[in-house]
Scaffold this motif. Structure first.
Motif: not given
Ligand SMILES: Nc1ncnc2c1ncn2[C@@H]1O[C@H](COP(=O)(O)OP(=O)(O)O)[C@@H](O)[C@H]1O
Ligand SMILES: [Mg+2]
Lengths: 287, 246
Positions: A1-2, A5-6, B106-111
């Protein structure tokens, strides 16, 4: 998922950067101007007696050729579109995306990204894909525009040009994988662009192997080696012409493709090797 | 588990075709406990930035180990709970302030990012410029934005490389207050500086780095029992240099 997003974040960022730097704006305006030129500059009058035939006019002046087949008219238009995209569109795309790519890998800028929990291969690949998406979307939109205008003018429905545009995006992606590696190693844009053009030239040179072999065995062997190692730019070009059904407009000698699978396979393999090399080098690089 | 653990770190930069070389780190070991504010002091070129970059996986050591929250610094996951303010950072010029933060989040994967971004813009005092492009920002404002991006993930470990370099006295005061606030929350802070007076008061411990080697390490109290930290610093470095010339 991440990871999704990345990747989407970095691809979106490439997109935004390209628009902010006006590169995408200029390219879009050129494409739009060409479409408008076709929309309003080229007039078509359907022949009432024979539904297969059309009369073509340029800026209101009717061409001397009395009538042409609809299909021939469509092929000619598509061939012009392909000729603009390859090589000029691809060249422009390389010019812009190499700058975008190398601009990311600069001390001070990359620190902000590398200090996030993302792996080096993710950053490299995402930034590469950002360029492919940028060029891909622009190319597709342009081809869709041409296709739509053809449909408006002569109710042409063949989707060959759309498929051909996908092949061109593939060709771009192959060349760009090499350009990205060079942009990384040389830490700049100019040398990478020149080297990519040289590579492109070499791939075309390799097609002369049948002519070269009788002249000089050494040159022939070099051309052979280049042919097997490098992307099959010429074969892919012929594939695009076939897709629009215009191969009869190419000369006999140049319309043969060894094998479509071989052309795509070796070109794709070349791109994968270049990407792997780029990631290998990048993963060991200090910033 | 220590927040930061560096053991016998060596790093040599080579010039083109290895014709020149600079030994930036010559066997440095440091450990920072969780919740501590640690100051890495040293003159320009001492190797502070190099040490920090190795910790974050931005550069790679030739020898030795670097661990962040128990994870090898080559592992991207080591940076999940880490924030970093680089020394000369270039935030994306073409983005608006809030979007630059949103991108890095976003690069930290924060939604869920919106409220965190807003909170940080407020915290560093540039909320009213949230819609300005970064390229319109002054150096001081960029530094504030840089600090905001280092806090995006609510880090357990915050690494600041010369954080007060581009700030005016008011900005420095703000940074100092921020550090104390973070300390209350239990955040570990690793801060590098070549300027002394402004950070010695907030650090629990400091180490002095010179030409790639640690000269001393200890609590600020220990080091400043007899002299000011500045005097200790100058003496140590003079001492190291006179040793070299002998
Ligand atoms: N990328 C690099 N290539 C070559 N030399 C470098 C590089 N980065 C730093 N150095 C050298 O390493 C030494 C330490 O630099 P640095 O870690 O930036 O010190 P500080 O942050 O303490 O000022 C300096 O002599 C510097 O010139
Ligand atoms: Mg430094």
């Amino acid at each position: 998922m991440n990871r999704a997003l990345i990747f989407s974040a970095i691809i979106e960022d490439s997109w935004r950067e390209s628009w902010a730097r006006r590169a995408s704006l200029v390219v879009s305006l050129i494409a739009l101007a060409l479409l408008l030129l076709f929309a309003f500059g080229v007039g078509v009058r359907l022949d009432e007696a024979q539904p297969d035939l059309v009369r073509v006019s340029l800026f209101g002046v009717e061409l001397r050729v009395q009538t042409v087949f609809k299909a021939t008219f469509a092929d000619a238009v598509e061939l012009v579109a392909l000729g603009l995209l390859n090589p000029w569109g691809i060249f422009l795309g390389l010019f812009i995306t190499i700058g975008l790519f190398s601009g990311m890998f600069v001390r001070g800028r990359i620190d902000l990204v590398l200090s996030k929990p993302i792996a080096r291969w993710e950053l490299y690949l995402a930034r590469y894909l950002g360029g492919v998406v940028l060029v891909g979307v622009t190319t597709m939109l342009f081809c869709l525009g041409v296709w739509f205008l053809l449909w408006l003018k002569i109710r042409y429905t063949d989707l060959g040009l759309i498929w051909a545009s996908l092949v061109l995006v593939f060709l771009f992606a192959v060349l760009y994988s090499f350009a990205a590696l060079l942009a990384l190693v040389t830490e700049g844009t100019g040398a990478a662009l020149v080297a990519t053009i040289v590579l492109w030239g070499l791939t075309e040179f390799a097609y002369a192997r049948d002519i070269l072999r009788p002249l000089s065995p050494i040159l022939g062997s070099i051309a052979d080696a280049l042919y097997y190692l490098l992307p099959k730019t010429n074969d892919l070009e012929i594939v695009t012409a076939r897709l629009i059904g215009a191969e009869q407009l190419l000369t006999e000698a140049s319309s043969e493709v060894a094998s479509v699978g071989f052309a795509f396979g070796t070109s794709g393999l070349f791109a994968l090797v270049m990407l792997a090399l780029g990631i290998f080098v990048f993963s060991r690089k200090d910033y | 588990m220590n927040a930061i653990e560096v053991r016998d770190l060596h790093k040599t930069y080579y010039g083109f075709l290895r014709r020149s070389k600079i030994e930036a780190l010559k066997g440095v070991s440091v450990s920072v406990k969780q919740g501590e504010i640690f100051g890495l002091l040293g003159p320009n070129g001492a190797g502070k930035t190099t040490l920090i970059k190795i910790l974050l996986g931005i550069a790679f050591a030739d020898r030795g180990k670097a661990l962040l929250l128990g994870r090898d610094s080559r592992d991207p996951r080591a940076r999940l709970h880490v924030g970093y303010l680089p020394e000369d950072h270039q935030l994306p010029e073409y983005l608006k302030a809030w979007r630059a933060l949103d991108f890095l989040a976003k690069l930290y994967g924060m939604h869920k990012r919106r409220s965190r971004v807003e909170e940080l813009l407020q915290l560093v005092g540039i909320a009213e410029r949230r819609n300005s492009k970064v390229k319109e920002f002054s150096k001081g404002m960029r530094q504030r934005l840089g600090i905001a991006q280092a806090l995006l993930n609510n880090p357990k470990v915050l690494i600041l490389d010369e954080p007060t370099a581009n700030l005016d006295p008011l900005g420095r005061k703000d940074v100092k207050d921020l550090l104390l606030h973070l300390k209350d929350q239990g955040t570990t802070v690793f801060i590098s500086s070549h300027v002394l007076t402004e950070i010695e008061r907030v650090c629990d411990r400091v180490a002095i780095l010179h030409k790639g080697q640690l000269l001393t390490e200890g609590t600020v109290d220990e080091l400043t029992r007899e002299k000011s930290l500045e005097d200790v610093f100058v003496e140590l470095i003079r001492g190291a240099e006179s040793l070299e010339t002998v």
